[in-house]
Scaffold this motif. Sequence first.
Motif, PDB file in Angstrom:
ATOM      1  N   UNK A  99       0.690  -1.205   0.057  1.00 34.60           N
ATOM      2  CA  UNK A  99       0.045   0.091   0.018  1.00 34.60           C
ATOM      3  C   UNK A  99       0.899   1.347   0.049  1.00 34.60           C
ATOM      4  N   UNK A 100       2.099   1.183   0.584  1.00 34.07           N
ATOM      5  CA  UNK A 100       2.904   2.392   0.567  1.00 34.07           C
ATOM      6  C   UNK A 100       3.454   2.638  -0.830  1.00 34.07           C
ATOM      7  N   UNK A 101       3.378   1.756  -1.742  1.00 33.94           N
ATOM      8  CA  UNK A 101       3.505   1.984  -3.005  1.00 33.94           C
ATOM      9  C   UNK A 101       2.627   2.407  -3.900  1.00 33.94           C
ATOM     10  N   UNK A 102       1.384   2.918  -3.352  1.00 32.95           N
ATOM     11  CA  UNK A 102       0.336   3.559  -3.823  1.00 32.95           C
ATOM     12  C   UNK A 102      -0.661   2.238  -4.332  1.00 32.95           C
ATOM     13  N   UNK A 103      -0.541   1.262  -4.206  1.00 30.81           N
ATOM     14  CA  UNK A 103      -1.227   0.163  -4.536  1.00 30.81           C
ATOM     15  C   UNK A 103      -2.598  -0.247  -3.945  1.00 30.81           C
ATOM     16  N   UNK A 104      -3.669  -0.331  -4.532  1.00 33.38           N
ATOM     17  CA  UNK A 104      -4.830  -0.789  -3.945  1.00 33.38           C
ATOM     18  C   UNK A 104      -4.985  -2.245  -4.014  1.00 33.38           C
ATOM     19  N   UNK A 105      -5.028  -3.063  -2.894  1.00 34.08           N
ATOM     20  CA  UNK A 105      -4.835  -4.538  -2.884  1.00 34.08           C
ATOM     21  C   UNK A 105      -6.051  -5.339  -2.535  1.00 34.08           C
ATOM     22  N   UNK A 106      -6.420  -5.967  -3.579  1.00 33.11           N
ATOM     23  CA  UNK A 106      -7.537  -7.026  -3.291  1.00 33.11           C
ATOM     24  C   UNK A 106      -7.003  -8.452  -2.606  1.00 33.11           C
ATOM     25  N   UNK A 107      -7.721  -8.994  -2.054  1.00 34.86           N
ATOM     26  CA  UNK A 107      -7.405 -10.391  -1.192  1.00 34.86           C
ATOM     27  C   UNK A 107      -8.424 -11.435  -1.583  1.00 34.86           C
TER      28      UNK A 107
ATOM     29  N   UNK B 173     -12.224  -2.417 -10.872  1.00 36.67           N
ATOM     30  CA  UNK B 173     -11.914  -1.125 -11.206  1.00 36.67           C
ATOM     31  C   UNK B 173     -11.380  -0.398 -10.016  1.00 36.67           C
ATOM     32  N   UNK B 174     -11.652  -0.788  -8.829  1.00 35.99           N
ATOM     33  CA  UNK B 174     -10.847  -0.470  -7.491  1.00 35.99           C
ATOM     34  C   UNK B 174      -9.699  -0.697  -7.063  1.00 35.99           C
ATOM     35  N   UNK B 175      -9.059  -1.735  -7.928  1.00 33.70           N
ATOM     36  CA  UNK B 175      -7.800  -2.455  -7.588  1.00 33.70           C
ATOM     37  C   UNK B 175      -6.784  -2.404  -8.437  1.00 33.70           C
ATOM     38  N   UNK B 176      -5.428  -2.470  -7.828  1.00 34.52           N
ATOM     39  CA  UNK B 176      -4.195  -2.715  -8.785  1.00 34.52           C
ATOM     40  C   UNK B 176      -3.563  -4.066  -8.691  1.00 34.52           C
ATOM     41  N   UNK B 177      -3.795  -4.853  -7.843  1.00 37.63           N
ATOM     42  CA  UNK B 177      -3.292  -5.987  -7.525  1.00 37.63           C
ATOM     43  C   UNK B 177      -4.255  -6.807  -6.673  1.00 37.63           C
ATOM     44  N   UNK B 178      -4.249  -8.244  -7.123  1.00 41.51           N
ATOM     45  CA  UNK B 178      -5.004  -9.204  -6.192  1.00 41.51           C
ATOM     46  C   UNK B 178      -3.971 -10.366  -5.793  1.00 41.51           C
ATOM     47  N   UNK B 179      -3.959 -10.448  -4.442  1.00 45.86           N
ATOM     48  CA  UNK B 179      -3.287 -11.566  -3.783  1.00 45.86           C
ATOM     49  C   UNK B 179      -3.939 -12.755  -3.252  1.00 45.86           C
ATOM     50  N   UNK B 180      -3.660 -13.850  -3.797  1.00 49.53           N
ATOM     51  CA  UNK B 180      -4.708 -14.839  -3.523  1.00 49.53           C
ATOM     52  C   UNK B 180      -4.009 -15.814  -2.326  1.00 49.53           C
ATOM     53  N   UNK B 181      -4.648 -16.013  -1.274  1.00 52.03           N
ATOM     54  CA  UNK B 181      -4.154 -16.874  -0.169  1.00 52.03           C
ATOM     55  C   UNK B 181      -5.172 -18.175  -0.469  1.00 52.03           C
TER      56      UNK B 181
ATOM     57  N   UNK C  28       7.760  -8.090  -0.475  1.00 54.11           N
ATOM     58  CA  UNK C  28       6.877  -7.147  -1.109  1.00 54.11           C
ATOM     59  C   UNK C  28       7.607  -6.644  -2.417  1.00 54.11           C
ATOM     60  N   UNK C  29       8.753  -6.170  -2.395  1.00 56.56           N
ATOM     61  CA  UNK C  29       9.617  -5.664  -3.603  1.00 56.56           C
ATOM     62  C   UNK C  29       9.627  -6.751  -4.700  1.00 56.56           C
ATOM     63  N   UNK C  30       9.743  -8.126  -4.189  1.00 57.99           N
ATOM     64  CA  UNK C  30       9.614  -9.318  -5.433  1.00 57.99           C
ATOM     65  C   UNK C  30       8.337  -9.106  -5.993  1.00 57.99           C
ATOM     66  N   UNK C  31       7.352  -9.133  -5.198  1.00 61.26           N
ATOM     67  CA  UNK C  31       5.801  -9.096  -5.894  1.00 61.26           C
ATOM     68  C   UNK C  31       5.655  -7.657  -6.646  1.00 61.26           C
ATOM     69  N   UNK C  32       6.017  -6.737  -6.084  1.00 59.83           N
ATOM     70  CA  UNK C  32       5.972  -5.232  -6.763  1.00 59.83           C
ATOM     71  C   UNK C  32       6.683  -5.308  -8.305  1.00 59.83           C
ATOM     72  N   UNK C  33       7.600  -5.875  -8.268  1.00 56.71           N
ATOM     73  CA  UNK C  33       8.693  -6.032  -9.440  1.00 56.71           C
ATOM     74  C   UNK C  33       8.113  -6.988 -10.505  1.00 56.71           C
ATOM     75  N   UNK C  34       7.468  -8.172  -9.907  1.00 55.75           N
ATOM     76  CA  UNK C  34       7.169  -9.183 -10.638  1.00 55.75           C
ATOM     77  C   UNK C  34       5.948  -8.746 -11.478  1.00 55.75           C
ATOM     78  N   UNK C  35       4.797  -7.868 -10.706  1.00 53.47           N
ATOM     79  CA  UNK C  35       3.630  -7.508 -11.151  1.00 53.47           C
ATOM     80  C   UNK C  35       3.590  -6.430 -12.105  1.00 53.47           C
ATOM     81  N   UNK C  36       4.762  -5.452 -11.671  1.00 54.70           N
ATOM     82  CA  UNK C  36       4.841  -4.296 -12.256  1.00 54.70           C
ATOM     83  C   UNK C  36       5.941  -4.110 -13.032  1.00 54.70           C
ATOM     84  N   UNK C  37       6.574  -5.042 -13.775  1.00 55.45           N
ATOM     85  CA  UNK C  37       7.805  -4.930 -14.172  1.00 55.45           C
ATOM     86  C   UNK C  37       7.944  -3.913 -15.161  1.00 55.45           C
ATOM     87  N   UNK C  38       6.958  -3.612 -15.971  1.00 57.00           N
ATOM     88  CA  UNK C  38       7.058  -2.438 -16.955  1.00 57.00           C
ATOM     89  C   UNK C  38       7.327  -1.080 -16.393  1.00 57.00           C
ATOM     90  N   UNK C  39       6.311  -0.931 -15.104  1.00 53.63           N
ATOM     91  CA  UNK C  39       6.267   0.294 -14.261  1.00 53.63           C
ATOM     92  C   UNK C  39       7.572   0.382 -13.544  1.00 53.63           C
TER      93      UNK C  39
END
Length: 181
Positions: free
Chosen positions: A36-44, A104-112, A168-179
Amino acid sequence: MPTLSLQSFPLPLIGLAAFSGTGKTTLLEKLIPLLCTKGLNIGIVKASHHSVDPDTPGKDSYRLRRAGSSQLLLSTPERSICYTEKSGHTDPELMNELQLLDCSRLDLIIVEGFRDAAFPKIELHRQGLDRPLLYPEDPNIIAIAWDIPLTDNPGLPQLNLNSPEQIAEFIYRYCFKEIAQ
């Protein structure tokens, strides 16, 4: 209209795969604020093998569900809760659960959970639990987070399970590699 699949889902999707007791929820509690500190809205999406009913017996929403509504949306100033009643007792399909989210309200979904579904997952492994590694049988494992370094080289990125910042950094880089580049 094309059928939506896990591979064509419109948002980045990543899972935490592990046996019960490994600490998936505990890790998520630490990962969510970091992402969230990276500005992401997370869905679980969290799978549970237990029947839960967070509704209160006697309240209007409970009474309306018991009266036979297939879906009930409880809307308050603080949050909305959507109850979807299911027929039968079959295991839920991840794709069906994902479609309940307002993407429309999310940037990333994490599945447990949903360990057997085909989508990118980070395997969590605790040596002391004496459970087998999942990655040899699951080609969708993209990294392994361990508490004690693995003795063999799985050919995957290895993360420290006790370093949520690294994960968290790995997830961010993996999911948003272009960004991130």
